[in-house]
Design an enzyme around this catalytic site. Structure first.
Site, PDB file in Angstrom:
ATOM      1  N   ASP A  95       0.851  -1.192   0.000  1.00  0.00           N
ATOM      2  CA  ASP A  95       0.000   0.000   0.000  1.00  0.00           C
ATOM      3  C   ASP A  95       0.887   1.241   0.000  1.00  0.00           C
ATOM      4  O   ASP A  95       1.117   1.875   1.023  1.00  0.00           O
ATOM      5  CB  ASP A  95      -0.936  -0.018   1.216  1.00  0.00           C
ATOM      6  N   CYS A  98       0.307   4.598   1.821  1.00  0.00           N
ATOM      7  CA  CYS A  98      -0.749   4.515   2.812  1.00  0.00           C
ATOM      8  C   CYS A  98      -0.373   5.630   3.778  1.00  0.00           C
ATOM      9  O   CYS A  98       0.796   5.786   4.122  1.00  0.00           O
ATOM     10  CB  CYS A  98      -0.685   3.154   3.499  1.00  0.00           C
ATOM     11  N   ASN A 330       4.101   4.627   4.004  1.00  0.00           N
ATOM     12  CA  ASN A 330       4.864   3.619   3.252  1.00  0.00           C
ATOM     13  C   ASN A 330       5.487   4.285   2.040  1.00  0.00           C
ATOM     14  O   ASN A 330       4.791   4.548   1.056  1.00  0.00           O
ATOM     15  CB  ASN A 330       3.941   2.489   2.748  1.00  0.00           C
ATOM     16  N   PRO A 378      -2.235   7.923  15.152  1.00  0.00           N
ATOM     17  CA  PRO A 378      -3.557   7.376  15.477  1.00  0.00           C
ATOM     18  C   PRO A 378      -3.426   6.135  16.351  1.00  0.00           C
ATOM     19  O   PRO A 378      -2.532   5.322  16.138  1.00  0.00           O
ATOM     20  CB  PRO A 378      -4.132   7.028  14.105  1.00  0.00           C
ATOM     21  N   MET A 381      -9.228   2.089  17.917  1.00  0.00           N
ATOM     22  CA  MET A 381     -10.497   2.833  17.848  1.00  0.00           C
ATOM     23  C   MET A 381     -11.195   3.015  19.199  1.00  0.00           C
ATOM     24  O   MET A 381     -12.209   3.691  19.263  1.00  0.00           O
ATOM     25  CB  MET A 381     -11.425   2.215  16.819  1.00  0.00           C
ATOM     26  N   SER A 385      -5.687   8.906  20.308  1.00  0.00           N
ATOM     27  CA  SER A 385      -4.705   9.230  19.281  1.00  0.00           C
ATOM     28  C   SER A 385      -3.926  10.432  19.795  1.00  0.00           C
ATOM     29  O   SER A 385      -4.367  11.101  20.735  1.00  0.00           O
ATOM     30  CB  SER A 385      -5.384   9.606  17.964  1.00  0.00           C
ATOM     31  N   HIS A 403       4.078   5.634  13.339  1.00  0.00           N
ATOM     32  CA  HIS A 403       2.879   5.934  12.545  1.00  0.00           C
ATOM     33  C   HIS A 403       1.585   5.470  13.188  1.00  0.00           C
ATOM     34  O   HIS A 403       0.516   5.677  12.636  1.00  0.00           O
ATOM     35  CB  HIS A 403       3.020   5.340  11.150  1.00  0.00           C
TER      36      HIS A 403
END
Lengths: 480, 134
Positions: A95, A98, A330, A378, A381, A385, A403
């Site tokens: 990715d 990302c 990335n 971050p 959930m 963060s 990250h």
């Protein structure tokens, strides 16, 4: 490879000693809590594997959110000489770019709470999420896709989907130079065309946060942050476009590998010397994917701003929906780094790590000259963060920081533990509203799947690589 | 025979076993179909797939990437697959299924080469552990 010899240097750093066939040593940023979690997987061995690659400058580095990846560890940072170093598509990852962005608002929590669920529902409706998400609204031509590859976020701005002010708040102004569409395969284009403005799946998300605590009032004010403020984080990348480019070039590097006679402790580290045709082609294609990802996040921002406008009946400018920062996770880039008392150019690989330029760095736009670059971390959930700013010691990581929280449980183990539970209800009890394209993703991404981001932040700030500015608390999110 | 999951922190891994290489490659592909939620019941279309690899491991990666591409990009849901020819650097197969936009369950971004090795065990079964980027 012999058993790794590891020693603690200080409360925030571990050293992996150089043992054959390593060409250099390794440095892992980890406090004792993080160190305890490192024993059970192969992440440290992967730091040592990266140290085996030719032309590596300084140590093979891992950030405190390190975990077992493939090839490079996630959280890996390595610099390679432009004379005798290499570039590795696997060292960037599938990715490509990302990344994360944080959008500020001028709204406080009381203004959002009454409409939180409606707002998230509407954003979920407008931003295609989940596996194979494709955009029906933004139909692009091949010509437009080529423009996106070259211009990145600037393409979105020129089309009226963003502003020039947004570009100043991007790493490299939202466009990495050197993109070469001719180096991108037809299959990558086929995958990318319907995916601009889509979130995707896995760990990608859109999250609504509230500023819970301000740790540095002065810099928080300079970033226009205030207590109880609503912020939005967007985490996604270059989607199938980037995956295909990575895949294409790992094959090209593997085919070329025998010509360059490079020892690979893991085939996923396939690479080519930086001055070769293969490496140059990859850099051109990788920049195209990175720019695609910048444009993708800018288009998602447009859709978020549009949703706020419709729900509040005011322009997004009046609602204060200003981009704080957007950065890559990335990526491989040619950057200036301090080395042996001089500034040299090197190819910096960041795999699950972010750039971190301290105050005064000439590469920073005017708005961050006095503060340093915002570093967005971050968490999972359910917890927190953080917004940090790059510190002076970022020079020892080739201007890189962590990250995220870093995974702790495998996706399978997370699903096993979530069996018979409702992750949605557990989050609801914490007043967090979650929408997910798939129930399985919600289970895989539940809070206990990740390390406590506080330990990651404690390590990186304790090491002086970045300084904590504010702590955020999630109140709602969309999971892909 | 068949496949089982192996734990990998960031991504998803499977271990596949089979008495022969052809079976190993077919089982691995069927595992990908199942994990992605890309299975179908009907065989309305038939596609010829040919992949050329650098060696046996690379041929396996390319074959599985082809299956992912058919499911994720070409909207094909797979009912059956059969390898009609295989050697270390070439694979030919027939894939049967239907066109469908039906939702998928797990995204596999790519098949990685990480620690990828095809082994023949003491019990004469072939075994491979594959890590997917998800």
């Amino acid at each position: 490879m012999e058993a790794l010899k590891i020693e603690r240097i200080d409360p925030y750093r571990l050293k992996i000693f150089k043992t054959p066939p390593m060409r250099t040593w390794g440095i892992v940023y980890a406090n004792k809590v993080i160190e305890a979690g490192l024993e059970k997987d192969e992440a440290l061995k992967q730091v040592a594997n990266v140290a085996c690659l030719p032309g590596i400058i300084g140590p093979s580095i891992a950030m405190p959110d390190i975990h077992w990846g493939y090839g490079f560890p996630i959280g890996g940072v390595a610099a390679f000489s432009l004379q005798d170093g290499v570039i590795s598509p696997g060292g960037v990852g599938y990715d490509i770019n990302c990344g994360i962005r944080c959008i500020c608002t001028g709204l406080s929590i009381e203004e959002i709470l009454p409409i939180k669920e409606k707002l998230l529902g509407e954003v979920f409706h407008r931003v295609p999420a989940g596996l194979g998400a494709r955009h029906k609204r933004f139909k692009l031509s091949q010509k437009e896709l080529k423009e996106i590859m070259i211009k990145g976020a600037l393409w979105a701005v020129k089309k009226g989907f963003g502003t020039y002010d947004d570009l100043e708040a991007h790493e490299d102004y939202g466009s990495i130079p050197g993109a070469d569409p001719d180096m991108v395969s037809g299959r990558a284009c086929e995958r990318g065309l319907p995916e601009v403005g889509t979130l995707g799946s896995g760990n990608h998300f859109i999250e609504i946060d509230v500023v819970d605590k301000i740790m540095d009032k002065k810099i928080a004010r300079m970033f226009s942050l205030f207590k109880d403020q609503i912020l939005i984080q967007v985490h996604t990348g270059s989607r199938g476009f980037g995956h295909q480019i990575c895949d294409d070039y790992i094959r090209i590097m593997l085919s070329a590998g025998s010509r360059y006679n490079i020892y690979l402790p893991d085939r996923q580290l396939a690479c080519a010397p930086i001055d070769t045709k293969e490496a140059k082609s990859y850099l051109g294609a990788m920049a195209a994917a990175a720019n695609f990802a910048f444009a993708n996040r800018e288009m998602i921002t447009y859709l978020i701003r549009e949703t706020f406008e419709d729900l509040f009946g005011k322009s997004w400018e009046n609602l204060g929906l200003r981009l704080l920062y957007d950065c890559c996770h990335n990526i491989a880039k040619i950057e200036s780094i301090p080395w042996k008392g001089k500034s040299i150019e090197a190819c910096i690989h960041r795999k699950g790590a972010t750039r971190a330029l301290p105050s005064g760095d000439a590469r920073l736009p005017l708005r961050f000259k006095d503060t340093g670059q915002p570093v967005l971390i971050p968490g999972d959930m359910g917890r927190a963060s953080f917004i940090l700013v790059a510190g002076d010691n970022a020079k020892e990581t080739f201007f890189s920081a962590c990250h995220g929280a870093g995974r702790l449980l495998s996706r399978r183990e997370a699903k096993r533990r979530a069996k018979g539970r409702s992750v949605f209800d557990e989050l609801s009890k914490k007043e967090i509203y979650a929408i997910a394209a798939s129930k399985a993703t919600l289970a895989e991404e539940m809070p206990e799947s990740y390390k406590d981001v506080s330990d990651v932040v404690d390590t990186i700030s304790g090491a002086g690589v970045a300084k904590v500015i504010a702590k955020l608390r999630p109140i709602g999110m969309i999971k892909g | 025979m068949g496949y089982q999951y192996i734990d990998h922190t960031a991504d998803l891994g499977i271990k596949v076993t089979s008495p022969d290489i052809k079976g190993l490659f077919e089982e691995a592909a069927l595992a990908v179909v199942k994990i992605m939620g890309g299975a179908a019941k009907h065989k309305k279309i038939s596609l010829s797939v040919t992949v050329d690899g650098l060696d046996r491991v690379d041929t396996l990666v390319r074959w599985l990437q082809e299956i992912i591409y058919l499911i994720a990009v070409k909207d094909i849901r797979i009912a059956d697959l059969e390898i009609t020819y295989i050697d270390d650097t070439r694979l030919e197969a027939l894939v049967k299924g239907i066109y469908s936009h039906s939702g998928l369950s797990t995204e596999i971004k790519a098949v990685t080469y990480h620690n990828l090795e095809i082994k023949k065990r003491h019990d004469n079964l072939y075994e491979v552990a594959i890590i997917f980027d998800t």
